[in-house]
Design a protein around this motif. Sequence first.
Motif, PDB file in Angstrom:
ATOM      1  N   PHE A   1       0.850  -1.192   0.000  1.00 36.33           N
ATOM      2  CA  PHE A   1       0.000   0.000   0.000  1.00 36.33           C
ATOM      3  C   PHE A   1       0.889   1.247   0.000  1.00 36.33           C
ATOM      4  O   PHE A   1       1.729   1.399   0.875  1.00 36.33           O
ATOM      5  N   LYS A   2       0.665   2.142  -0.927  1.00 37.83           N
ATOM      6  CA  LYS A   2       1.418   3.395  -0.998  1.00 37.83           C
ATOM      7  C   LYS A   2       0.511   4.563  -0.590  1.00 37.83           C
ATOM      8  O   LYS A   2       0.711   5.171   0.432  1.00 37.83           O
ATOM      9  N   VAL A   3      -0.484   4.884  -1.410  1.00 36.94           N
ATOM     10  CA  VAL A   3      -1.479   5.906  -1.048  1.00 36.94           C
ATOM     11  C   VAL A   3      -2.769   5.150  -0.748  1.00 36.94           C
ATOM     12  O   VAL A   3      -3.314   4.484  -1.619  1.00 36.94           O
ATOM     13  N   THR A   4      -3.228   5.250   0.486  1.00 38.20           N
ATOM     14  CA  THR A   4      -4.387   4.476   0.927  1.00 38.20           C
ATOM     15  C   THR A   4      -5.681   5.282   0.845  1.00 38.20           C
ATOM     16  O   THR A   4      -5.664   6.513   0.738  1.00 38.20           O
ATOM     17  N   SER A   5      -6.779   4.567   0.943  1.00 38.96           N
ATOM     18  CA  SER A   5      -8.104   5.200   0.955  1.00 38.96           C
ATOM     19  C   SER A   5      -8.226   6.180   2.112  1.00 38.96           C
ATOM     20  O   SER A   5      -8.791   7.264   1.965  1.00 38.96           O
ATOM     21  N   GLN A   6      -7.692   5.795   3.262  1.00 37.53           N
ATOM     22  CA  GLN A   6      -7.754   6.671   4.439  1.00 37.53           C
ATOM     23  C   GLN A   6      -6.984   7.958   4.186  1.00 37.53           C
ATOM     24  O   GLN A   6      -7.462   9.048   4.485  1.00 37.53           O
ATOM     25  N   LEU A   7      -5.812   7.843   3.597  1.00 40.95           N
ATOM     26  CA  LEU A   7      -4.974   9.004   3.328  1.00 40.95           C
ATOM     27  C   LEU A   7      -5.617   9.939   2.308  1.00 40.95           C
ATOM     28  O   LEU A   7      -5.562  11.162   2.447  1.00 40.95           O
ATOM     29  N   SER A   8      -6.265   9.368   1.286  1.00 41.60           N
ATOM     30  CA  SER A   8      -6.829  10.166   0.185  1.00 41.60           C
ATOM     31  C   SER A   8      -8.318  10.462   0.345  1.00 41.60           C
ATOM     32  O   SER A   8      -8.941  10.958  -0.585  1.00 41.60           O
ATOM     33  N   SER A  35     -10.912   4.871  -4.550  1.00 38.06           N
ATOM     34  CA  SER A  35     -10.259   3.673  -4.025  1.00 38.06           C
ATOM     35  C   SER A  35     -11.202   2.716  -3.311  1.00 38.06           C
ATOM     36  O   SER A  35     -10.892   1.536  -3.176  1.00 38.06           O
ATOM     37  N   GLN A  36     -12.347   3.190  -2.835  1.00 31.86           N
ATOM     38  CA  GLN A  36     -13.374   2.301  -2.275  1.00 31.86           C
ATOM     39  C   GLN A  36     -12.817   1.365  -1.197  1.00 31.86           C
ATOM     40  O   GLN A  36     -13.155   0.187  -1.157  1.00 31.86           O
ATOM     41  N   ASN A  37     -11.921   1.868  -0.340  1.00 33.13           N
ATOM     42  CA  ASN A  37     -11.337   1.075   0.745  1.00 33.13           C
ATOM     43  C   ASN A  37     -10.721  -0.219   0.220  1.00 33.13           C
ATOM     44  O   ASN A  37     -10.925  -1.304   0.753  1.00 33.13           O
ATOM     45  N   ARG A  38      -9.954  -0.106  -0.848  1.00 37.77           N
ATOM     46  CA  ARG A  38      -9.361  -1.274  -1.503  1.00 37.77           C
ATOM     47  C   ARG A  38      -8.411  -2.031  -0.580  1.00 37.77           C
ATOM     48  O   ARG A  38      -8.185  -3.227  -0.761  1.00 37.77           O
ATOM     49  N   GLU A  39      -7.860  -1.359   0.407  1.00 36.43           N
ATOM     50  CA  GLU A  39      -6.935  -2.025   1.322  1.00 36.43           C
ATOM     51  C   GLU A  39      -7.617  -3.184   2.060  1.00 36.43           C
ATOM     52  O   GLU A  39      -7.010  -4.244   2.244  1.00 36.43           O
ATOM     53  N   GLY A  57      -8.546  -8.937   3.049  1.00 38.19           N
ATOM     54  CA  GLY A  57      -9.446 -10.085   2.970  1.00 38.19           C
ATOM     55  C   GLY A  57      -8.959 -11.118   1.968  1.00 38.19           C
ATOM     56  O   GLY A  57      -9.089 -12.325   2.187  1.00 38.19           O
ATOM     57  N   LEU A  58      -8.382 -10.650   0.877  1.00 39.19           N
ATOM     58  CA  LEU A  58      -7.831 -11.547  -0.126  1.00 39.19           C
ATOM     59  C   LEU A  58      -6.666 -12.339   0.456  1.00 39.19           C
ATOM     60  O   LEU A  58      -6.562 -13.560   0.255  1.00 39.19           O
ATOM     61  N   TYR A  59      -5.824 -11.672   1.207  1.00 36.99           N
ATOM     62  CA  TYR A  59      -4.697 -12.332   1.871  1.00 36.99           C
ATOM     63  C   TYR A  59      -5.197 -13.451   2.787  1.00 36.99           C
ATOM     64  O   TYR A  59      -4.689 -14.561   2.779  1.00 36.99           O
ATOM     65  N   GLN A  60      -6.225 -13.152   3.552  1.00 40.46           N
ATOM     66  CA  GLN A  60      -6.803 -14.145   4.457  1.00 40.46           C
ATOM     67  C   GLN A  60      -7.430 -15.304   3.667  1.00 40.46           C
ATOM     68  O   GLN A  60      -7.190 -16.474   3.958  1.00 40.46           O
ATOM     69  N   THR A  61      -8.226 -14.987   2.679  1.00 42.27           N
ATOM     70  CA  THR A  61      -8.951 -15.999   1.909  1.00 42.27           C
ATOM     71  C   THR A  61      -8.007 -16.907   1.123  1.00 42.27           C
ATOM     72  O   THR A  61      -8.184 -18.129   1.106  1.00 42.27           O
ATOM     73  N   LEU A  62      -7.001 -16.325   0.473  1.00 39.18           N
ATOM     74  CA  LEU A  62      -6.078 -17.128  -0.327  1.00 39.18           C
ATOM     75  C   LEU A  62      -5.107 -17.921   0.541  1.00 39.18           C
ATOM     76  O   LEU A  62      -4.486 -18.873   0.067  1.00 39.18           O
ATOM     77  N   GLY A  63      -4.999 -17.549   1.822  1.00 38.82           N
ATOM     78  CA  GLY A  63      -4.136 -18.279   2.739  1.00 38.82           C
ATOM     79  C   GLY A  63      -4.780 -19.535   3.292  1.00 38.82           C
ATOM     80  O   GLY A  63      -4.112 -20.351   3.939  1.00 38.82           O
ATOM     81  N   GLU A  64      -6.051 -19.707   3.069  1.00 42.62           N
ATOM     82  CA  GLU A  64      -6.775 -20.883   3.551  1.00 42.62           C
ATOM     83  C   GLU A  64      -6.788 -21.942   2.457  1.00 42.62           C
ATOM     84  O   GLU A  64      -7.059 -21.642   1.296  1.00 42.62           O
ATOM     85  N   GLN A  65      -6.478 -23.160   2.822  1.00 41.03           N
ATOM     86  CA  GLN A  65      -6.478 -24.247   1.846  1.00 41.03           C
ATOM     87  C   GLN A  65      -7.471 -25.319   2.277  1.00 41.03           C
ATOM     88  O   GLN A  65      -7.440 -25.730   3.421  1.00 41.03           O
TER      89      GLN A  65
END
Length: 172
Positions: free
Chosen positions: A38-45, A126-130, A135-143
Amino acid sequence: MNNNGKTDYFNDALTNKAVVIKPGGGESFFMNGVRITFKVTSQLSHDQLGVYEIILAPGAIGAKLHYHRFMDETFIVNKGVLTIQLADKEIDASEDSVIYVPRFSPHGFCNNTDEEVRLTLLFNPSQNREDFFRGLYQTLGEQPIDPEKYLKLYNKYDSFPVDTSDMLPVRE
């Protein structure tokens, strides 16, 4: 307001809210051969812009064919060759290429080369893309990956797979 407590309709009130994100700065996640920082976040912008550094390992898939209803997405290829799928065709975008994908435009991206690909990804707004990436990190970490959970996350954050039977970012 000015010093007299009255609204000044004619002069701008200047503030310094600039932020510098240095190389290596920002929250990072690594999943399925993809590093997201994350470089420029939804919160920052104030939800106006999201800027993310993406590094794709050789053979990594960033996303299968999908679209957004409320966001535009821009890819800037900084290093390597990024394969972009646009509706019914694939394009190899070399270094310094810029790919602008307005809302309702089906797209996906991956690294089909033997070299690392580095790109800058922008979402506007950005629609809170972070939180999507978290969530993607969590979901893809589950097998195994739960397709229903993946789709629910996608839809919550304005991403809609074109083909739900081929939406998971994995090579078979």
